[in-house]
Design a protein around this motif. Structure first.
Motif, PDB file in Angstrom:
ATOM      1  N   ALA A  73      -4.732   5.556  10.490  1.00 61.54           N
ATOM      2  CA  ALA A  73      -4.355   6.360  11.641  1.00 61.54           C
ATOM      3  C   ALA A  73      -2.872   6.683  11.602  1.00 61.54           C
ATOM      4  N   TYR A  74      -2.043   5.722  11.199  1.00 56.09           N
ATOM      5  CA  TYR A  74      -0.599   5.943  11.155  1.00 56.09           C
ATOM      6  C   TYR A  74      -0.221   6.991  10.112  1.00 56.09           C
ATOM      7  N   LEU A  75      -0.953   7.023   9.003  1.00 55.08           N
ATOM      8  CA  LEU A  75      -0.617   7.940   7.926  1.00 55.08           C
ATOM      9  C   LEU A  75      -0.830   9.393   8.322  1.00 55.08           C
ATOM     10  N   LYS A  76      -1.742   9.656   9.234  1.00 54.87           N
ATOM     11  CA  LYS A  76      -1.972  11.031   9.678  1.00 54.87           C
ATOM     12  C   LYS A  76      -0.736  11.619  10.333  1.00 54.87           C
ATOM     13  N   ALA A  77       0.140  10.769  10.821  1.00 57.06           N
ATOM     14  CA  ALA A  77       1.380  11.224  11.448  1.00 57.06           C
ATOM     15  C   ALA A  77       2.455  11.552  10.406  1.00 57.06           C
ATOM     16  N   LEU A  78       2.135  11.379   9.127  1.00 59.97           N
ATOM     17  CA  LEU A  78       3.096  11.606   8.042  1.00 59.97           C
ATOM     18  C   LEU A  78       2.564  12.629   7.036  1.00 59.97           C
ATOM     19  N   PRO A  79       2.258  13.842   7.466  1.00 61.83           N
ATOM     20  CA  PRO A  79       1.622  14.817   6.570  1.00 61.83           C
ATOM     21  C   PRO A  79       2.503  15.237   5.397  1.00 61.83           C
ATOM     22  N   ASP A  80       3.820  15.054   5.484  1.00 60.54           N
ATOM     23  CA  ASP A  80       4.717  15.457   4.408  1.00 60.54           C
ATOM     24  C   ASP A  80       5.003  14.340   3.408  1.00 60.54           C
ATOM     25  N   LEU A  81       4.353  13.200   3.573  1.00 64.25           N
ATOM     26  CA  LEU A  81       4.571  12.057   2.695  1.00 64.25           C
ATOM     27  C   LEU A  81       4.275  12.441   1.242  1.00 64.25           C
ATOM     28  N   GLU A  82       5.205  12.141   0.342  1.00 65.01           N
ATOM     29  CA  GLU A  82       5.041  12.481  -1.070  1.00 65.01           C
ATOM     30  C   GLU A  82       4.776  11.272  -1.952  1.00 65.01           C
ATOM     31  N   SER A  83       5.155  10.087  -1.505  1.00 64.37           N
ATOM     32  CA  SER A  83       4.987   8.879  -2.309  1.00 64.37           C
ATOM     33  C   SER A  83       4.469   7.754  -1.420  1.00 64.37           C
ATOM     34  N   LEU A  84       3.461   7.033  -1.935  1.00 69.80           N
ATOM     35  CA  LEU A  84       2.870   5.943  -1.167  1.00 69.80           C
ATOM     36  C   LEU A  84       2.574   4.783  -2.104  1.00 69.80           C
ATOM     37  N   ASN A  85       3.107   3.615  -1.773  1.00 70.25           N
ATOM     38  CA  ASN A  85       2.897   2.420  -2.584  1.00 70.25           C
ATOM     39  C   ASN A  85       2.023   1.439  -1.812  1.00 70.25           C
ATOM     40  N   LEU A  86       0.783   1.289  -2.262  1.00 71.11           N
ATOM     41  CA  LEU A  86      -0.160   0.348  -1.657  1.00 71.11           C
ATOM     42  C   LEU A  86      -0.499  -0.786  -2.617  1.00 71.11           C
ATOM     43  N   THR A  87       0.340  -0.981  -3.624  1.00 69.98           N
ATOM     44  CA  THR A  87       0.129  -2.021  -4.630  1.00 69.98           C
ATOM     45  C   THR A  87      -0.073  -3.387  -3.977  1.00 69.98           C
ATOM     46  N   GLY A  88      -1.112  -4.094  -4.443  1.00 75.84           N
ATOM     47  CA  GLY A  88      -1.348  -5.465  -4.000  1.00 75.84           C
ATOM     48  C   GLY A  88      -1.900  -5.607  -2.596  1.00 75.84           C
ATOM     49  N   THR A  89      -2.256  -4.505  -1.968  1.00 72.10           N
ATOM     50  CA  THR A  89      -2.837  -4.584  -0.625  1.00 72.10           C
ATOM     51  C   THR A  89      -4.349  -4.762  -0.714  1.00 72.10           C
ATOM     52  N   GLN A  90      -4.995  -4.904   0.406  1.00 68.40           N
ATOM     53  CA  GLN A  90      -6.450  -5.070   0.450  1.00 68.40           C
ATOM     54  C   GLN A  90      -7.171  -3.722   0.547  1.00 68.40           C
ATOM     55  N   LEU A  91      -6.528  -2.658   0.086  1.00 69.87           N
ATOM     56  CA  LEU A  91      -7.107  -1.317   0.144  1.00 69.87           C
ATOM     57  C   LEU A  91      -8.454  -1.268  -0.567  1.00 69.87           C
ATOM     58  N   THR A  92      -9.416  -0.624   0.064  1.00 71.59           N
ATOM     59  CA  THR A  92     -10.750  -0.435  -0.503  1.00 71.59           C
ATOM     60  C   THR A  92     -11.036   1.057  -0.638  1.00 71.59           C
ATOM     61  N   ASP A  93     -12.199   1.379  -1.168  1.00 67.52           N
ATOM     62  CA  ASP A  93     -12.611   2.779  -1.295  1.00 67.52           C
ATOM     63  C   ASP A  93     -12.606   3.468   0.068  1.00 67.52           C
ATOM     64  N   ARG A  94     -13.017   2.759   1.082  1.00 70.57           N
ATOM     65  CA  ARG A  94     -13.038   3.333   2.430  1.00 70.57           C
ATOM     66  C   ARG A  94     -11.628   3.707   2.880  1.00 70.57           C
ATOM     67  N   GLY A  95     -10.677   2.864   2.554  1.00 71.85           N
ATOM     68  CA  GLY A  95      -9.288   3.147   2.894  1.00 71.85           C
ATOM     69  C   GLY A  95      -8.766   4.374   2.171  1.00 71.85           C
ATOM     70  N   VAL A  96      -9.165   4.535   0.908  1.00 71.83           N
ATOM     71  CA  VAL A  96      -8.738   5.713   0.145  1.00 71.83           C
ATOM     72  C   VAL A  96      -9.238   6.986   0.823  1.00 71.83           C
ATOM     73  N   SER A  97     -10.426   6.931   1.387  1.00 67.53           N
ATOM     74  CA  SER A  97     -10.973   8.122   2.057  1.00 67.53           C
ATOM     75  C   SER A  97     -10.111   8.527   3.252  1.00 67.53           C
ATOM     76  N   GLN A  98      -9.347   7.591   3.790  1.00 69.32           N
ATOM     77  CA  GLN A  98      -8.471   7.881   4.934  1.00 69.32           C
ATOM     78  C   GLN A  98      -7.165   8.569   4.520  1.00 69.32           C
ATOM     79  N   LEU A  99      -6.929   8.682   3.226  1.00 70.95           N
ATOM     80  CA  LEU A  99      -5.713   9.320   2.735  1.00 70.95           C
ATOM     81  C   LEU A  99      -5.861  10.832   2.625  1.00 70.95           C
ATOM     82  N   GLY A 100      -7.002  11.353   2.961  1.00 74.41           N
ATOM     83  CA  GLY A 100      -7.307  12.769   2.787  1.00 74.41           C
ATOM     84  C   GLY A 100      -6.347  13.725   3.453  1.00 74.41           C
ATOM     85  N   SER A 101      -5.710  13.320   4.526  1.00 69.72           N
ATOM     86  CA  SER A 101      -4.810  14.221   5.245  1.00 69.72           C
ATOM     87  C   SER A 101      -3.425  14.311   4.597  1.00 69.72           C
TER      88      SER A 101
END
Length: 86
Positions: A1-29
């Motif tokens: 939800a927080y990432l939707k407020a950052l539409p101009d984001l160019e770089s994102l580091n999620l290394t070592g987090t508990q990110l799953t496939d479902r979380g990746v689907s939330q990066l669509g915006s």
């Protein structure tokens, strides 16, 4: 939800987090992503099609994940101008 407020984001580091496939689907915006670090997360081949939607990616890191060689090749073929670090 927080990432939707950052539409101009160019770089994102999620290394070592508990990110799953479902979380990746939330990066669509995040249409302007150029660099995406996903190493050491829980992602699998199930998120490859979601990742391919990020056509502006220049670097994506998927090392130490459950993405298969076939999944990595699919990323490389679809995102021709992107370096896939595996």
């Amino acid at each position: 939800a927080y990432l939707k407020a950052l539409p101009d984001l160019e770089s994102l580091n999620l290394t070592g987090t508990q990110l799953t496939d479902r979380g990746v689907s939330q990066l669509g915006s995040l249409d302007n992503l150029r660099v995406l670090w996903l190493g050491g997360t829980q992602i699998t081949d199930g998120c490859i099609e979601d990742l391919i939607e990020h056509e502006r990616l220049e670097i994506i890191s998927i090392e130490n994940t459950r993405v298969s060689e076939a999944g990595a090749r699919r990323l490389e073929e679809a995102l021709r101008y992107c370096t896939v670090i595996r």
